[in-house]
Scaffold this motif. Structure first.
Motif, mmCIF file in Angstrom:
data_model
loop_
_atom_site.group_PDB
_atom_site.id
_atom_site.type_symbol
_atom_site.label_atom_id
_atom_site.label_comp_id
_atom_site.label_asym_id
_atom_site.label_seq_id
_atom_site.Cartn_x
_atom_site.Cartn_y
_atom_site.Cartn_z
ATOM 1 N N PHE A 252 10.149 -22.241 16.247
ATOM 2 C CA PHE A 252 9.803 -21.451 17.435
ATOM 3 C C PHE A 252 10.556 -20.129 17.450
ATOM 4 O O PHE A 252 9.950 -19.052 17.592
ATOM 5 C CB PHE A 252 10.126 -22.244 18.702
ATOM 6 C CG PHE A 252 9.925 -21.464 19.974
ATOM 7 C CD1 PHE A 252 8.659 -21.332 20.526
ATOM 8 C CD2 PHE A 252 10.996 -20.840 20.612
ATOM 9 C CE1 PHE A 252 8.464 -20.602 21.700
ATOM 10 C CE2 PHE A 252 10.809 -20.112 21.778
ATOM 11 C CZ PHE A 252 9.539 -19.987 22.317
ATOM 12 N N PHE A 253 11.861 -20.163 17.279
ATOM 13 C CA PHE A 253 12.660 -18.943 17.402
ATOM 14 C C PHE A 253 12.485 -18.015 16.200
ATOM 15 O O PHE A 253 12.532 -16.789 16.346
ATOM 16 C CB PHE A 253 14.132 -19.288 17.609
ATOM 17 C CG PHE A 253 14.441 -19.795 18.990
ATOM 18 C CD1 PHE A 253 14.398 -18.937 20.080
ATOM 19 C CD2 PHE A 253 14.742 -21.124 19.209
ATOM 20 C CE1 PHE A 253 14.665 -19.397 21.363
ATOM 21 C CE2 PHE A 253 15.008 -21.596 20.482
ATOM 22 C CZ PHE A 253 14.972 -20.727 21.562
ATOM 23 N N ASN A 254 12.274 -18.578 15.025
ATOM 24 C CA ASN A 254 12.124 -17.734 13.845
ATOM 25 C C ASN A 254 10.812 -16.955 13.832
ATOM 26 O O ASN A 254 10.673 -15.966 13.104
ATOM 27 C CB ASN A 254 12.231 -18.574 12.572
ATOM 28 C CG ASN A 254 13.665 -18.995 12.292
ATOM 29 O OD1 ASN A 254 14.611 -18.414 12.810
ATOM 30 N ND2 ASN A 254 13.832 -20.015 11.473
ATOM 31 N N GLU A 255 9.842 -17.378 14.623
ATOM 32 C CA GLU A 255 8.567 -16.651 14.712
ATOM 33 C C GLU A 255 8.610 -15.510 15.720
ATOM 34 O O GLU A 255 7.701 -14.674 15.756
ATOM 35 C CB GLU A 255 7.450 -17.629 15.094
ATOM 36 C CG GLU A 255 7.095 -18.614 13.983
ATOM 37 C CD GLU A 255 6.045 -19.613 14.416
ATOM 38 O OE1 GLU A 255 5.594 -19.528 15.586
ATOM 39 O OE2 GLU A 255 5.680 -20.484 13.596
ATOM 40 N N LEU A 256 9.652 -15.441 16.533
ATOM 41 C CA LEU A 256 9.731 -14.412 17.567
ATOM 42 C C LEU A 256 10.077 -13.055 16.973
ATOM 43 O O LEU A 256 10.837 -12.948 16.008
ATOM 44 C CB LEU A 256 10.792 -14.785 18.608
ATOM 45 C CG LEU A 256 10.556 -16.064 19.420
ATOM 46 C CD1 LEU A 256 11.718 -16.295 20.375
ATOM 47 C CD2 LEU A 256 9.245 -15.990 20.196
#
Length: 244
Positions: A43-47
């Protein structure tokens, strides 16, 4: 500053209040509780171009997320002192005369990065729970001040990066969580107040050795020259300060 998304990551009073403050400045502010999130890294790495406000959050953001977003973190100490876990406990145990809070930019190492704003708190005779409550209050006011400033350069950059400051791990506790009855009186008091975390207990109860075994200390009373301990087994210990 314009961001695609704004996330407040954490739980408890600080996260809730920071979300309210952020909503007065930004659109589409979302408060994330990571307990129910299955794949946090994905989730966070796609932001990208996201403002992430980390408040009472124990997730460690990975390099890709740090590179692509603007992340700030609340830490309950005057960084670089007492990096890592349970800073309020270590500050009491260490005999610090002052503590405080820091909001800092997140780097790839724990509790480093450019410090944006700090607030000092005089410890005096506080317990760990009293210090933590004061830190929560200071963190909320400091976050509001920081956002109202627009991250203005008037906030002094104390560090851009450092390797200093002791790093406390989750598994570490003062004296491994065991009170030593041979300590001098003030050290005994510091230990008990450091473990006095009240409803914020995420650590074991402190222990004391009695008849060759370790027993939890459930309650304590500090008076003028004495300490009374109430133990898990129903026993009570009275410690008298030595007179010089």
């Amino acid at each position: 500053m314009e961001f695609k998304n704004v996330f407040v990551v954490g739980k408890g009073r600080v996260a809730l209040e920071c979300a309210k403050i952020a909503r007065s400045k930004f659109k589409n502010v979302e408060l994330l509780n990571l307990d129910d999130m299955q794949d946090k890294d994905a989730f966070f790495n796609e932001l990208k171009n996201t403002f992430i406000i980390s408040a009472n959050n124990f997730y460690i953001f990975k390099s890709q997320c740090v590179l692509n977003n603007f992340i700030i973190n609340y830490h309950n100490s005057l960084l670089p002192s007492h990096r890592g876990m349970n800073a309020h406990i270590w500050s009491i145990w260490s005999g610090d005369t002052k503590s405080g809070i820091s909001w800092h930019e997140v780097e790839n190492t724990i509790d480093t990065g450019r410090i944006l704003i700090q607030k000092e708190i005089a410890i005096e005779d506080m317990s760990a729970k009293e210090l933590l409550l004061a830190q929560h209050k200071a963190a909320i006011f400091a976050f509001d001040e920081l956002l109202n400033s627009g991250f203005d350069a008037k906030f002094k950059v104390i560090h851009t990066s450092w390797g200093g400051g002791e790093l406390h791990k989750r598994c570490e506790l003062p004296n491994a969580g065991v009170l030593d009855l041979s300590w001098e009186f003030q050290k005994l008091v510091r230990f008990l107040k450091a473990f006095d975390v009240g409803v914020f207990r995420k650590i074991p109860y402190p222990k004391v050795s009695v008849l060759g075994g370790f027993v939890d200390i459930l309650y304590y009373e500090i008076g003028d020259g004495f300490v009374n301990l109430s133990l898990e087994n129903g026993q009570k210990l009275n410690i008298i300060k030595e007179q010089k």
